[in-house]
Design a protein around this motif. Structure first.
Motif, PDB file in Angstrom:
ATOM      1  N   UNK A 259       0.844  -1.186   0.000  1.00 24.44           N
ATOM      2  CA  UNK A 259       0.000   0.000   0.000  1.00 24.44           C
ATOM      3  C   UNK A 259       0.886   1.246   0.000  1.00 24.44           C
ATOM      4  N   UNK A 260       0.534   2.202  -0.796  1.00 24.22           N
ATOM      5  CA  UNK A 260       1.315   3.437  -0.925  1.00 24.22           C
ATOM      6  C   UNK A 260       1.267   4.237   0.379  1.00 24.22           C
ATOM      7  N   UNK A 261       2.372   4.906   0.685  1.00 26.16           N
ATOM      8  CA  UNK A 261       2.417   5.756   1.870  1.00 26.16           C
ATOM      9  C   UNK A 261       1.569   7.006   1.630  1.00 26.16           C
ATOM     10  N   UNK A 262       1.275   7.716   2.702  1.00 26.48           N
ATOM     11  CA  UNK A 262       0.552   8.983   2.601  1.00 26.48           C
ATOM     12  C   UNK A 262       1.309   9.927   1.664  1.00 26.48           C
ATOM     13  N   UNK A 263       2.635   9.955   1.780  1.00 31.36           N
ATOM     14  CA  UNK A 263       3.417  10.850   0.925  1.00 31.36           C
ATOM     15  C   UNK A 263       3.328  10.445  -0.540  1.00 31.36           C
ATOM     16  N   UNK A 264       3.341   9.153  -0.830  1.00 32.89           N
ATOM     17  CA  UNK A 264       3.193   8.708  -2.227  1.00 32.89           C
ATOM     18  C   UNK A 264       1.826   9.103  -2.766  1.00 32.89           C
ATOM     19  N   UNK A 265       0.817   9.022  -1.920  1.00 26.45           N
ATOM     20  CA  UNK A 265      -0.530   9.420  -2.338  1.00 26.45           C
ATOM     21  C   UNK A 265      -0.623  10.929  -2.547  1.00 26.45           C
ATOM     22  N   UNK A 266       0.120  11.712  -1.748  1.00 26.65           N
ATOM     23  CA  UNK A 266       0.183  13.165  -1.954  1.00 26.65           C
ATOM     24  C   UNK A 266       0.862  13.467  -3.284  1.00 26.65           C
ATOM     25  N   UNK A 267       1.998  12.827  -3.534  1.00 27.70           N
ATOM     26  CA  UNK A 267       2.735  13.035  -4.779  1.00 27.70           C
ATOM     27  C   UNK A 267       1.860  12.694  -5.988  1.00 27.70           C
ATOM     28  N   UNK A 268       1.080  11.618  -5.870  1.00 21.65           N
ATOM     29  CA  UNK A 268       0.204  11.172  -6.965  1.00 21.65           C
ATOM     30  C   UNK A 268      -1.026  12.062  -7.129  1.00 21.65           C
ATOM     31  N   UNK A 269      -1.255  12.980  -6.190  1.00 17.73           N
ATOM     32  CA  UNK A 269      -2.421  13.862  -6.266  1.00 17.73           C
ATOM     33  C   UNK A 269      -3.680  13.255  -5.690  1.00 17.73           C
ATOM     34  N   UNK A 270      -3.575  12.089  -5.046  1.00 20.33           N
ATOM     35  CA  UNK A 270      -4.740  11.440  -4.440  1.00 20.33           C
ATOM     36  C   UNK A 270      -5.166  12.144  -3.151  1.00 20.33           C
ATOM     37  N   UNK A 271      -4.213  12.773  -2.496  1.00 20.20           N
ATOM     38  CA  UNK A 271      -4.464  13.544  -1.283  1.00 20.20           C
ATOM     39  C   UNK A 271      -3.969  14.959  -1.578  1.00 20.20           C
ATOM     40  N   UNK A 272      -4.776  15.976  -1.303  1.00 21.61           N
ATOM     41  CA  UNK A 272      -4.339  17.348  -1.604  1.00 21.61           C
ATOM     42  C   UNK A 272      -3.170  17.783  -0.726  1.00 21.61           C
ATOM     43  N   UNK A 273      -2.364  18.690  -1.270  1.00 21.99           N
ATOM     44  CA  UNK A 273      -1.241  19.245  -0.508  1.00 21.99           C
ATOM     45  C   UNK A 273      -1.028  20.687  -0.944  1.00 21.99           C
ATOM     46  N   UNK A 274      -0.228  21.377  -0.169  1.00 20.38           N
ATOM     47  CA  UNK A 274       0.169  22.743  -0.505  1.00 20.38           C
ATOM     48  C   UNK A 274       1.580  22.654  -1.071  1.00 20.38           C
ATOM     49  N   UNK A 275       1.651  22.415  -2.383  1.00 20.76           N
ATOM     50  CA  UNK A 275       2.933  22.189  -3.046  1.00 20.76           C
ATOM     51  C   UNK A 275       3.771  23.447  -3.068  1.00 20.76           C
ATOM     52  N   UNK A 276       5.068  23.258  -2.778  1.00 19.72           N
ATOM     53  CA  UNK A 276       6.046  24.338  -2.788  1.00 19.72           C
ATOM     54  C   UNK A 276       6.968  24.187  -3.996  1.00 19.72           C
ATOM     55  N   UNK A 277       7.384  22.960  -4.291  1.00 20.36           N
ATOM     56  CA  UNK A 277       8.297  22.710  -5.408  1.00 20.36           C
ATOM     57  C   UNK A 277       8.197  21.250  -5.816  1.00 20.36           C
ATOM     58  N   UNK A 278       8.551  20.995  -7.086  1.00 21.02           N
ATOM     59  CA  UNK A 278       8.530  19.630  -7.588  1.00 21.02           C
ATOM     60  C   UNK A 278       9.444  19.535  -8.791  1.00 21.02           C
ATOM     61  N   UNK A 279      10.112  18.408  -8.909  1.00 19.10           N
ATOM     62  CA  UNK A 279      10.793  18.053 -10.145  1.00 19.10           C
ATOM     63  C   UNK A 279      10.528  16.580 -10.405  1.00 19.10           C
TER      64      UNK A 279
END
Length: 128
Positions: free
Chosen positions: A1-21
């Protein structure tokens, strides 16, 4: 099962994104110690930071350095602390915490309660 962070990265859980590559993702901690408290995670799901391969770990630190520079520029602080605890969620991550004193890095103290609007304003400042 994916971690909470993996689900955030995938967009399944909303986040306040600061940066991404392509390899890393940075977003505001929703239980911040200070305004601008940001989490940096590799997109590769690895539990313990020191289990990351050398290239991924080095790249994560360089990415975190870039994010910390934005935090230092946009948030009133003396420094940006770097903390690695790694027990809360089984996905390697770094806390970048804007601090004015060492007391600002006490994880036992009460966390800030910010509104969604406050999070959005901070994320917008840091993502520019």
């Amino acid at each position: 099962m994916a971690t909470v962070f993996s689900r955030i990265i995938a967009g399944e859980i909303p986040s306040y994104k600061v940066a991404e590559n392509e390899d890393y993702y940075a977003f505001l901690d929703i239980n911040p110690l200070t305004k601008g408290h940001t989490l940096v995670v590799p997109k590769k799901e690895v539990d313990y930071i020191f289990d990351l391969d050398n290239s991924t770990l080095a790249g994560m630190m360089v990415f975190a350095k870039q994010v910390a520079a934005k935090i230092k520029r946009e948030i009133d602080c003396a420094r940006v602390a770097v903390v690695v605890l790694g027990l809360e969620i089984p996905h390697a991550h770094i806390h970048l915490i804007p601090i004015k004193s060492e007391k600002d890095v006490d994880f036992h103290r009460e966390k800030l309660k910010l509104s969604p609007e406050e999070f959005e304003i901070i994320a917008a400042k840091l993502s520019e």
